[in-house]
Design an enzyme around this catalytic site. Structure first.
Site, PDB file in Angstrom:
ATOM      1  N   PRO A   2      39.801  16.242 -65.364  1.00  0.00           N
ATOM      2  CA  PRO A   2      38.833  16.908 -66.229  1.00  0.00           C
ATOM      3  C   PRO A   2      37.396  16.532 -65.873  1.00  0.00           C
ATOM      4  O   PRO A   2      37.001  15.382 -65.961  1.00  0.00           O
ATOM      5  CB  PRO A   2      39.196  16.374 -67.621  1.00  0.00           C
ATOM      6  CG  PRO A   2      40.588  15.857 -67.510  1.00  0.00           C
ATOM      7  CD  PRO A   2      40.695  15.345 -66.107  1.00  0.00           C
ATOM      8  N   GLU A   3      36.635  17.525 -65.431  1.00  0.00           N
ATOM      9  CA  GLU A   3      35.207  17.337 -65.196  1.00  0.00           C
ATOM     10  C   GLU A   3      34.477  18.411 -65.991  1.00  0.00           C
ATOM     11  O   GLU A   3      35.071  19.078 -66.837  1.00  0.00           O
ATOM     12  CB  GLU A   3      34.897  17.374 -63.700  1.00  0.00           C
ATOM     13  CG  GLU A   3      35.649  16.283 -62.933  1.00  0.00           C
ATOM     14  CD  GLU A   3      35.108  16.007 -61.537  1.00  0.00           C
ATOM     15  OE1 GLU A   3      33.944  16.329 -61.265  1.00  0.00           O
ATOM     16  OE2 GLU A   3      35.863  15.446 -60.719  1.00  0.00           O
ATOM     17  N   LYS A  51      31.005  16.141 -70.240  1.00  0.00           N
ATOM     18  CA  LYS A  51      32.455  15.977 -70.300  1.00  0.00           C
ATOM     19  C   LYS A  51      32.946  15.672 -71.714  1.00  0.00           C
ATOM     20  O   LYS A  51      34.070  15.243 -71.910  1.00  0.00           O
ATOM     21  CB  LYS A  51      32.894  14.904 -69.313  1.00  0.00           C
ATOM     22  CG  LYS A  51      32.643  15.296 -67.859  1.00  0.00           C
ATOM     23  CD  LYS A  51      33.285  14.370 -66.865  1.00  0.00           C
ATOM     24  CE  LYS A  51      32.524  13.106 -66.663  1.00  0.00           C
ATOM     25  NZ  LYS A  51      33.105  12.246 -65.603  1.00  0.00           N
ATOM     26  N   CYS A 229      38.140  15.820 -40.738  1.00  0.00           N
ATOM     27  CA  CYS A 229      37.068  16.684 -41.219  1.00  0.00           C
ATOM     28  C   CYS A 229      37.330  18.121 -40.818  1.00  0.00           C
ATOM     29  O   CYS A 229      37.653  18.411 -39.655  1.00  0.00           O
ATOM     30  CB  CYS A 229      35.733  16.210 -40.659  1.00  0.00           C
ATOM     31  SG  CYS A 229      34.321  17.217 -41.164  1.00  0.00           S
TER      32      CYS A 229
END
Length: 259
Positions: A2-3, A51, A229
């Site tokens: 959760p952000e 948040k 990457c």
């Protein structure tokens, strides 16, 4: 995890089900508020602050934070619960809907006039109507020697970024997590880009930073410490960073693309 985008979406769903309706039942399953009954009060609105979640009635504000495992579920009355009952911390009902708060990291009820006592420390809300890029830049850059990773995570500077967002944002902007925030060439551009990332993701369940929502293709670096990457093929690095050992957070970066 959760952000700010997840919390914004949760507030939106709760608002749709609760706002403008009278509460017919409230059940707060934490000792400090176990005897509190808000039934009969009408929910004015549900909003997110970074948040944090705020369910407002004329007299009270129900303040919650999801932390790592929390969630609010909205469902029709008498529908089966989707998590074990022992994990429920709050139950709110009206004549049609039921909202159940599971495993909430924070749950408290304050008088509406005291709401700032629980969220007043927060910086500008990245997805809120009070968003101010100028204030966010000033606060985030106020300690020039602080690593940019920690400055962006600090909810007192700006509210809504979590670990996943900051790691991904720093990769996109080519910045090492340890780069002192005072040495970031254009902090305003970094924060503005991060705000747009949150805004794009807020309306969808599966967030993406790469443009792809396919599993395994949605992130550049976060939790990809065994990967390479996507831009240059270099083996990604990982570590921990915090103001003190008890607050260290996981970091992920490309040693070639980020400086």
């Amino acid at each position: 995890m959760p952000e700010g985008d997840t919390v914004w979406r949760t507030a939106h769903h709760l608002h749709e089900a609760l706002a403008g309706r009278e509460l017919t039942r409230t059940d707060f399953r934490v000792p400090a508020f176990a005897t509190l009954d808000l039934s009969g009060q009408v929910v004015d609105e549900v909003v997110s602050r970074g948040k944090h979640l705020l369910i407002r009635t004329p007299g009270h504000s129900i303040h919650s934070h999801l932390k790592m495992e929390g969630a609010w579920h909205v469902q029709r009355l008498d529908s089966p619960w989707r998590r074990p009952g022992h994990s429920a911390r709050a139950v709110l009902e009206n004549d049609e809907w039921q909202a159940i708060g599971y495993s909430l990291g924070i749950l408290e009820v304050v008088e509406i006039g005291d709401e700032e006592s629980v969220v007043g420390h927060l910086g500008p809300d990245l997805l809120g109507p009070d968003w101010s890029l100028d204030k966010a830049v000033a606060r985030t850059g106020s300690d020039p020697s602080r690593p940019v990773f920690l400055a962006l995570l600090d909810q007192r500077n700006l509210a809504g970024f979590g670990n996943e967002y900051v790691n991904e944002l720093l990769f996109i902007m080519g910045l090492l997590p340890t780069r002192p925030v005072g040495e970031v060439p254009d902090l305003r551009r970094v924060i503005s880009r991060g705000q747009r990332m949150l805004d794009v993701n807020k309306a969808r369940v599966e967030r993406s930073f790469t443009g792809s929502t396919r599993t395994g293709e949605d992130r550049w670096v976060y939790s990809r410490e065994r990967g390479r990457c996507r831009r240059c093929g270099t083996r990604l690095s990982s570590g921990k960073l915090g103001d003190r050992p008890t607050t260290e957070r996981d970091t992920f970066w490309c040693p070639h693309c980020q400086t």
